[in-house]
Design a protein around this motif. Sequence first.
Motif, PDB file in Angstrom:
ATOM      1  N   MET A 162       1.208  -1.207  -0.010  1.00 53.52           N
ATOM      2  CA  MET A 162       0.080  -0.107  -0.579  1.00 53.52           C
ATOM      3  C   MET A 162       0.626   1.422  -0.523  1.00 53.52           C
ATOM      4  N   LYS A 163       0.914   2.215   0.958  1.00 56.01           N
ATOM      5  CA  LYS A 163       0.932   3.200   1.176  1.00 56.01           C
ATOM      6  C   LYS A 163       2.956   3.043   1.884  1.00 56.01           C
ATOM      7  N   TYR A 164       3.346   2.133   2.429  1.00 57.30           N
ATOM      8  CA  TYR A 164       4.626   1.375   2.760  1.00 57.30           C
ATOM      9  C   TYR A 164       5.398   0.807   2.219  1.00 57.30           C
ATOM     10  N   ASP A 177      10.043   6.237   4.356  1.00 54.60           N
ATOM     11  CA  ASP A 177       9.235   7.082   4.083  1.00 54.60           C
ATOM     12  C   ASP A 177       9.715   7.188   2.341  1.00 54.60           C
ATOM     13  N   SER A 179       9.449   6.045  -1.267  1.00 56.72           N
ATOM     14  CA  SER A 179       8.727   5.245  -2.951  1.00 56.72           C
ATOM     15  C   SER A 179      10.115   4.035  -3.133  1.00 56.72           C
TER      16      SER A 179
END
Length: 253
Positions: A162-164, A177, A179
């Motif tokens: 997901m976002k992690y 933090d 990507s």
Amino acid sequence: MRILIVDDEAPARRRLQDLLAETAPEAAVVGEAADGASALLAWAETRPDLVLLDIRMPLMDGLETARELARMDEPPAVVFVTAYDEHALAAFDLNAVDYLLKPVRKERLALALGKARRFGAERWEQLQRDLPAAPRSHICVRQQGNLRLIPLEEIRCFSADMKYTTLYTAKEEALIDDSLKSLEEEFPDRFLRVHRNALVALAHIVALEKSPAGTLRVRLAGLAEPVEVSRRHASAARQRLRRLEHERGARTP
């Protein structure tokens, strides 16, 4: 103004201490560090308004340290301190708060402090964009308000959910933090995309193997579980690993 002094030479740090006492007696030196990695830890503990930052240092140089500081919440102003001549620093003239040439003179230090007092978030964003984008040697991990630096050579892989993004070493895992896309672009020679959710460290690849189910996966030194290779990335992974084996063979006497 709260100031952190970062220089790998103790006499240089003492000289800046003395000059600050003469030039800005109202300023408080809240800490010192001898390299960039220690500087980031000192920043987390002291939260200075200004960092006087040497450029050429061991472990993590001043440019990499400045880039990491730019990622922080409420980053400090940074003034580079260096023995380089003005021509070598022309690139920083419009982007950094200021730079001081060694030996530092009181008048120039006073001018730099004045610029630092007027420094704002917009200038930090510009500095972050315009600093040379050399790859980092460490990845900064923030956990419960603390900072840790993990050397890049210890990292086995990065995985996204997901976002992690999670990094894995032989001993630990940690959320970061960054990507996967930004990491892939920053370290194209060190990490290989094997799945839309995974990058693996080329230096730690042990084997490319098939699972009992017939899928492809990468085994990494120090990790118990292999990393899945997607069909989309299988061909590119095989080609890259063949080149890697060839290069390793060519280096073997």
